[in-house]
Design an enzyme around this catalytic site. Sequence first.
Site, short mmCIF file in Angstrom:
data_model
loop_
_atom_site.label_atom_id
_atom_site.label_comp_id
_atom_site.label_asym_id
_atom_site.label_seq_id
_atom_site.Cartn_x
_atom_site.Cartn_y
_atom_site.Cartn_z
CD GLN A 196 45.57 45.80 28.94
OE1 GLN A 196 45.63 44.52 29.02
NE2 GLN A 196 44.78 46.30 27.90
CG ASN A 197 46.26 45.40 35.76
OD1 ASN A 197 45.22 45.45 34.90
ND2 ASN A 197 46.89 44.23 36.23
N GLY B 234 45.95 37.32 31.85
CA GLY B 234 44.69 37.86 32.20
C GLY B 234 44.36 39.38 31.65
CB THR B 235 44.92 41.11 28.95
OG1 THR B 235 44.43 42.42 28.36
CG2 THR B 235 45.93 40.61 28.23
CG HIS C 292 45.87 51.87 30.72
ND1 HIS C 292 45.07 50.76 30.73
CD2 HIS C 292 46.24 52.27 29.43
CE1 HIS C 292 44.97 50.38 29.56
NE2 HIS C 292 45.64 51.14 28.68
NE ARG D 76 38.72 52.69 40.34
CZ ARG D 76 39.44 52.83 38.90
NH1 ARG D 76 39.47 53.94 38.28
NH2 ARG D 76 40.13 51.77 38.58
CG ASN E 15 42.55 35.53 29.73
OD1 ASN E 15 43.22 36.29 30.57
ND2 ASN E 15 41.36 35.57 29.30
CG ASP F 225 46.50 47.13 40.47
OD1 ASP F 225 47.79 46.77 40.33
OD2 ASP F 225 45.81 46.23 39.92
CE1 TYR G 180 40.19 57.33 38.28
CE2 TYR G 180 38.75 58.99 38.11
CZ TYR G 180 39.22 57.89 37.61
OH TYR G 180 38.99 57.49 36.29
#
Length: 249
Positions: free
Chosen positions: A105-106, A191-192, A123, A70, A217, A108, A67
């Site tokens: 949902q990202n 983008g999902t 998330h 990442r 998308n 980052d 992790y």
Amino acid sequence: MTQIDTIAKLLLGAKHVAFLTGAGVSAESGIPTFRDALEGYWSKYDPEQLATPQAFAADPELVSRWYDERRQKVLACQPNAGHVALAELERLLTERGATFAILTQNVDGLHRRAGSKEVIEVHGSLLRWRSTTSQIEYDDLPVPFESYPVPAPDGGLLRPGVVWFGEALPDDALARVDEELARCDVFVSVGTSGLVYPAAGWSLLAKRAGAKTVEINRDPTPMSQSFDHCVLGQSGTVLPAIVEAIRRG
């Protein structure tokens, strides 16, 4: 009137706007997908071997190293034109008195780095780690960590502040999502894939509550037919075009 102009008009007429964003938005910044991140040494592992509470309990050093790799890759990436456009949309629409929220949902952190203010990270985040004993979260962390597993200031260990397989989404984030879905006039999914629940069902919940729904998308998704408007294209192209249409009024 083009699709872009139609969406801009919807947004200009809305009092409450909600955007759902997924991995497609971050892909344009070079963020590897969850499975793509398993390269080199990590290619011998299955993601579910590393992304569970059980994996961390069994080998916190291994999981923490992965992790942290990442996290470092994410920090080396920059927000793209889509992230920047969303931050500008928030500014433009809130100046007109609307509310604006990103449900992402990202993990980052690129929305916040691009300047977005109202971001609900359903998330969690790779950039925040929390103590396994006190559950206190920390975001002012060294890069990379000095040792693994990572000691927490309170004597426990730090674990990534992301939702692992087998864990529930955070109650506070879900409560905020429910509030946004219930009140939004316009719901935009960007983008999902439309495959991961519960987020895959949020457009339908917003529509049932009276919202106009839009999908942006690169490719059609299993949910495309349920949206009022669909635009095929990269978020880094479509979203700036919407910003320009809103500026034109």
